[in-house]
Scaffold this motif. Structure first.
Motif, PDB file in Angstrom:
ATOM      1  N   SER A   1       6.375   1.609   2.054  1.00  0.00           N
ATOM      2  CA  SER A   1       6.040   0.729   0.937  1.00  0.00           C
ATOM      3  C   SER A   1       6.874   1.034  -0.301  1.00  0.00           C
ATOM      4  O   SER A   1       7.115   0.146  -1.122  1.00  0.00           O
ATOM      5  CB  SER A   1       4.544   0.841   0.614  1.00  0.00           C
ATOM      6  N   ASN A   2       7.337   2.268  -0.444  1.00  0.00           N
ATOM      7  CA  ASN A   2       8.186   2.614  -1.596  1.00  0.00           C
ATOM      8  C   ASN A   2       9.653   2.278  -1.342  1.00  0.00           C
ATOM      9  O   ASN A   2      10.524   2.660  -2.114  1.00  0.00           O
ATOM     10  CB  ASN A   2       8.041   4.092  -1.939  1.00  0.00           C
ATOM     11  N   ASP A   3       9.901   1.569  -0.249  1.00  0.00           N
ATOM     12  CA  ASP A   3      11.229   1.111   0.158  1.00  0.00           C
ATOM     13  C   ASP A   3      12.100   2.227   0.738  1.00  0.00           C
ATOM     14  O   ASP A   3      13.295   2.022   0.969  1.00  0.00           O
ATOM     15  CB  ASP A   3      11.975   0.415  -0.970  1.00  0.00           C
ATOM     16  N   GLU A   4      11.525   3.373   0.997  1.00  0.00           N
ATOM     17  CA  GLU A   4      12.254   4.436   1.702  1.00  0.00           C
ATOM     18  C   GLU A   4      12.556   3.959   3.125  1.00  0.00           C
ATOM     19  O   GLU A   4      11.674   3.444   3.811  1.00  0.00           O
ATOM     20  CB  GLU A   4      11.431   5.714   1.744  1.00  0.00           C
ATOM     21  N   LYS A   5      13.790   4.156   3.569  1.00  0.00           N
ATOM     22  CA  LYS A   5      14.211   3.682   4.888  1.00  0.00           C
ATOM     23  C   LYS A   5      14.891   4.804   5.664  1.00  0.00           C
ATOM     24  O   LYS A   5      15.514   5.693   5.079  1.00  0.00           O
ATOM     25  CB  LYS A   5      15.210   2.520   4.743  1.00  0.00           C
ATOM     26  N   SER A   6      14.776   4.742   6.996  1.00  0.00           N
ATOM     27  CA  SER A   6      15.523   5.634   7.875  1.00  0.00           C
ATOM     28  C   SER A   6      16.006   4.824   9.070  1.00  0.00           C
ATOM     29  O   SER A   6      15.358   3.854   9.472  1.00  0.00           O
ATOM     30  CB  SER A   6      14.655   6.796   8.362  1.00  0.00           C
ATOM     31  N   TYR A   7      17.141   5.263   9.636  1.00  0.00           N
ATOM     32  CA  TYR A   7      17.750   4.530  10.746  1.00  0.00           C
ATOM     33  C   TYR A   7      18.157   5.490  11.863  1.00  0.00           C
ATOM     34  O   TYR A   7      18.488   6.656  11.604  1.00  0.00           O
ATOM     35  CB  TYR A   7      19.016   3.806  10.272  1.00  0.00           C
TER      36      TYR A   7
ATOM     37  N   ASN B   1       0.838  -1.187   0.000  1.00  0.00           N
ATOM     38  CA  ASN B   1       0.000   0.000   0.000  1.00  0.00           C
ATOM     39  C   ASN B   1       0.874   1.239   0.000  1.00  0.00           C
ATOM     40  O   ASN B   1       1.765   1.373   0.839  1.00  0.00           O
ATOM     41  CB  ASN B   1      -0.905  -0.006   1.227  1.00  0.00           C
ATOM     42  N   ALA B   2       0.611   2.130  -0.909  1.00  0.00           N
ATOM     43  CA  ALA B   2       1.483   3.294  -1.082  1.00  0.00           C
ATOM     44  C   ALA B   2       1.505   4.217   0.127  1.00  0.00           C
ATOM     45  O   ALA B   2       2.320   5.114   0.196  1.00  0.00           O
ATOM     46  CB  ALA B   2       1.059   4.066  -2.319  1.00  0.00           C
ATOM     47  N   ARG B   3       0.650   3.987   1.071  1.00  0.00           N
ATOM     48  CA  ARG B   3       0.592   4.913   2.200  1.00  0.00           C
ATOM     49  C   ARG B   3       0.746   4.192   3.534  1.00  0.00           C
ATOM     50  O   ARG B   3       0.035   4.487   4.497  1.00  0.00           O
ATOM     51  CB  ARG B   3      -0.705   5.695   2.164  1.00  0.00           C
ATOM     52  N   MET B   4       1.689   3.234   3.591  1.00  0.00           N
ATOM     53  CA  MET B   4       1.908   2.519   4.842  1.00  0.00           C
ATOM     54  C   MET B   4       3.389   2.339   5.106  1.00  0.00           C
ATOM     55  O   MET B   4       4.188   2.288   4.175  1.00  0.00           O
ATOM     56  CB  MET B   4       1.251   1.138   4.795  1.00  0.00           C
ATOM     57  N   GLY B   5       3.733   2.250   6.370  1.00  0.00           N
ATOM     58  CA  GLY B   5       5.103   1.979   6.749  1.00  0.00           C
ATOM     59  C   GLY B   5       5.128   1.187   8.045  1.00  0.00           C
ATOM     60  O   GLY B   5       4.101   1.021   8.704  1.00  0.00           O
ATOM     61  N   VAL B   6       6.310   0.692   8.402  1.00  0.00           N
ATOM     62  CA  VAL B   6       6.496  -0.054   9.651  1.00  0.00           C
ATOM     63  C   VAL B   6       7.768   0.426  10.333  1.00  0.00           C
ATOM     64  O   VAL B   6       8.811   0.581   9.681  1.00  0.00           O
ATOM     65  CB  VAL B   6       6.575  -1.569   9.388  1.00  0.00           C
ATOM     66  N   SER B   7       7.652   0.668  11.636  1.00  0.00           N
ATOM     67  CA  SER B   7       8.789   1.073  12.455  1.00  0.00           C
ATOM     68  C   SER B   7       9.216  -0.076  13.358  1.00  0.00           C
ATOM     69  O   SER B   7       8.407  -0.947  13.700  1.00  0.00           O
ATOM     70  CB  SER B   7       8.398   2.243  13.377  1.00  0.00           C
ATOM     71  N   TRP B   8      10.489  -0.039  13.765  1.00  0.00           N
ATOM     72  CA  TRP B   8      10.981  -0.881  14.854  1.00  0.00           C
ATOM     73  C   TRP B   8      11.396   0.045  16.000  1.00  0.00           C
ATOM     74  O   TRP B   8      12.080   1.066  15.779  1.00  0.00           O
ATOM     75  CB  TRP B   8      12.167  -1.731  14.422  1.00  0.00           C
ATOM     76  N   ILE B   9      10.977  -0.330  17.191  1.00  0.00           N
ATOM     77  CA  ILE B   9      11.221   0.436  18.404  1.00  0.00           C
ATOM     78  C   ILE B   9      11.592  -0.561  19.492  1.00  0.00           C
ATOM     79  O   ILE B   9      11.024  -1.651  19.550  1.00  0.00           O
ATOM     80  CB  ILE B   9       9.945   1.219  18.801  1.00  0.00           C
TER      81      ILE B   9
ATOM     82  N   SER C   1      25.043   1.938  11.748  1.00  0.00           N
ATOM     83  CA  SER C   1      26.050   1.025  11.210  1.00  0.00           C
ATOM     84  C   SER C   1      25.728  -0.438  11.509  1.00  0.00           C
ATOM     85  O   SER C   1      26.310  -1.345  10.885  1.00  0.00           O
ATOM     86  CB  SER C   1      27.422   1.383  11.779  1.00  0.00           C
ATOM     87  N   ARG C   2      24.830  -0.686  12.433  1.00  0.00           N
ATOM     88  CA  ARG C   2      24.521  -2.049  12.844  1.00  0.00           C
ATOM     89  C   ARG C   2      23.154  -2.538  12.357  1.00  0.00           C
ATOM     90  O   ARG C   2      22.841  -3.720  12.506  1.00  0.00           O
ATOM     91  CB  ARG C   2      24.554  -2.149  14.372  1.00  0.00           C
ATOM     92  N   LEU C   3      22.342  -1.660  11.831  1.00  0.00           N
ATOM     93  CA  LEU C   3      20.961  -2.005  11.498  1.00  0.00           C
ATOM     94  C   LEU C   3      20.733  -2.121  10.001  1.00  0.00           C
ATOM     95  O   LEU C   3      21.310  -1.372   9.212  1.00  0.00           O
ATOM     96  CB  LEU C   3      20.003  -0.940  12.028  1.00  0.00           C
ATOM     97  N   THR C   4      19.864  -3.075   9.644  1.00  0.00           N
ATOM     98  CA  THR C   4      19.360  -3.166   8.280  1.00  0.00           C
ATOM     99  C   THR C   4      17.876  -3.513   8.362  1.00  0.00           C
ATOM    100  O   THR C   4      17.498  -4.444   9.070  1.00  0.00           O
ATOM    101  CB  THR C   4      20.079  -4.244   7.460  1.00  0.00           C
ATOM    102  N   ILE C   5      17.057  -2.747   7.668  1.00  0.00           N
ATOM    103  CA  ILE C   5      15.620  -3.026   7.617  1.00  0.00           C
ATOM    104  C   ILE C   5      15.235  -3.345   6.180  1.00  0.00           C
ATOM    105  O   ILE C   5      15.767  -2.752   5.243  1.00  0.00           O
ATOM    106  CB  ILE C   5      14.794  -1.835   8.169  1.00  0.00           C
ATOM    107  N   SER C   6      14.352  -4.318   6.026  1.00  0.00           N
ATOM    108  CA  SER C   6      13.906  -4.716   4.690  1.00  0.00           C
ATOM    109  C   SER C   6      12.485  -5.238   4.794  1.00  0.00           C
ATOM    110  O   SER C   6      11.965  -5.458   5.898  1.00  0.00           O
ATOM    111  CB  SER C   6      14.827  -5.788   4.108  1.00  0.00           C
ATOM    112  N   LYS C   7      11.847  -5.437   3.643  1.00  0.00           N
ATOM    113  CA  LYS C   7      10.498  -5.970   3.652  1.00  0.00           C
ATOM    114  C   LYS C   7      10.323  -6.998   2.559  1.00  0.00           C
ATOM    115  O   LYS C   7      11.014  -6.953   1.528  1.00  0.00           O
ATOM    116  CB  LYS C   7       9.460  -4.842   3.492  1.00  0.00           C
TER     117      LYS C   7
END
Lengths: 122, 108
Positions: A55-61, A31-39, A67-73
């Motif tokens: 959903s557009n694969d935009e990521k922030s850390y 869905n073009a208007r959804m995202g998921v966070s890790w906390i 340097s230790r994190l990688t997020i993917s879907k």
């Protein structure tokens, strides 16, 4: 209804890599208007934001952990995966995934998983 | 990086008004979200975009944000409101989310 569920190891050894999976239902990661966070939240301490993916694969850390994190879907599996390398006892915490409604980073986390406690110990 | 400062604890008698603050440099220019967390449970969104309430959150919960302080106000406090409360913002300058240190609300 919207649900998120975290899964992964309960115990990891120092220096190992942690891989956590968030399986979502009730909404689509495509869905073009959804995202998921890790906390995460160390025992008795405050919440700490780790990363998010849209959903557009935009990521922030988190800048301190970048340097230790990688997020993917994996959209086909409705899963978001977080990996954290070089685990240390200070990384012992409950790790939560949470939905971001909308495609803006500043949107709130409106649904949360139950969390999974990860202990780092030899 | 951006820092959010909350008082560690706030105490209030039942039926009274609780105010929990969240301080940050020019926080009034940012959108603030508030979460309630009860022991052993995941956080729950109670206020978003400074003052909006999700469906299902009582009208007793309200929020404001101006200058260097955002405030969560809980009117007619009930025993069930006892929990930890966290504020959150997005720091666009460092491209990361930020949580406050949390405030433990005690209902006397």
């Amino acid at each position: 209804q919207v649900t998120l569920k975290e899964s992964g190891p309960v115990l990891v050894k120092p220096t190992e890599t942690l891989t956590l999976t968030c399986t979502v239902s009730g909404f689509s990661l495509s869905n073009a208007r959804m995202g998921v966070s890790w906390i995460r939240q160390p025992p008795g301490k405050a919440l700490e934001w780790l990363a998010h993916i849209f959903s557009n694969d935009e990521k922030s850390y988190s800048t301190s952990l970048k340097s230790r994190l990688t997020i993917s879907k994996d959209t086909s599996k409705s899963q978001v995966v977080l990996t954290m390398t070089n685990m240390d006892p200070v990384d012992t915490a409950t790790y939560y995934c949470a939905r971001i409604q909308g495609d803006y980073s500043g949107n709130p986390n409106d649904y949360w998983g139950q969390g999974t406690l990860v202990t780092v110990s030899s | 990086s951006y820092v959010l400062t909350q008082p560690p604890s706030v105490s209030v008698a039942p039926g009274k008004t609780a105010r929990i603050t969240c301080g940050g440099n020019n926080i009034g220019s940012k959108s603030v979200h508030w979460y309630q967390q009860k022991p052993g449970q995941a956080p729950v969104l109670v206020i978003y975009y400074d003052s909006d309430r999700p469906s299902g959150i009582p009208e007793r919960f309200s929020g404001s944000n101006s200058g260097n302080t955002a405030t969560l106000t809980i009117s007619r406090v009930e025993a069930g409101d006892e929990a930890d409360y966290y504020c959150q913002v997005w720091d666009s300058s460092s491209d990361q989310g930020v949580f406050g240190g949390g405030t433990k609300l005690t209902v006397l």
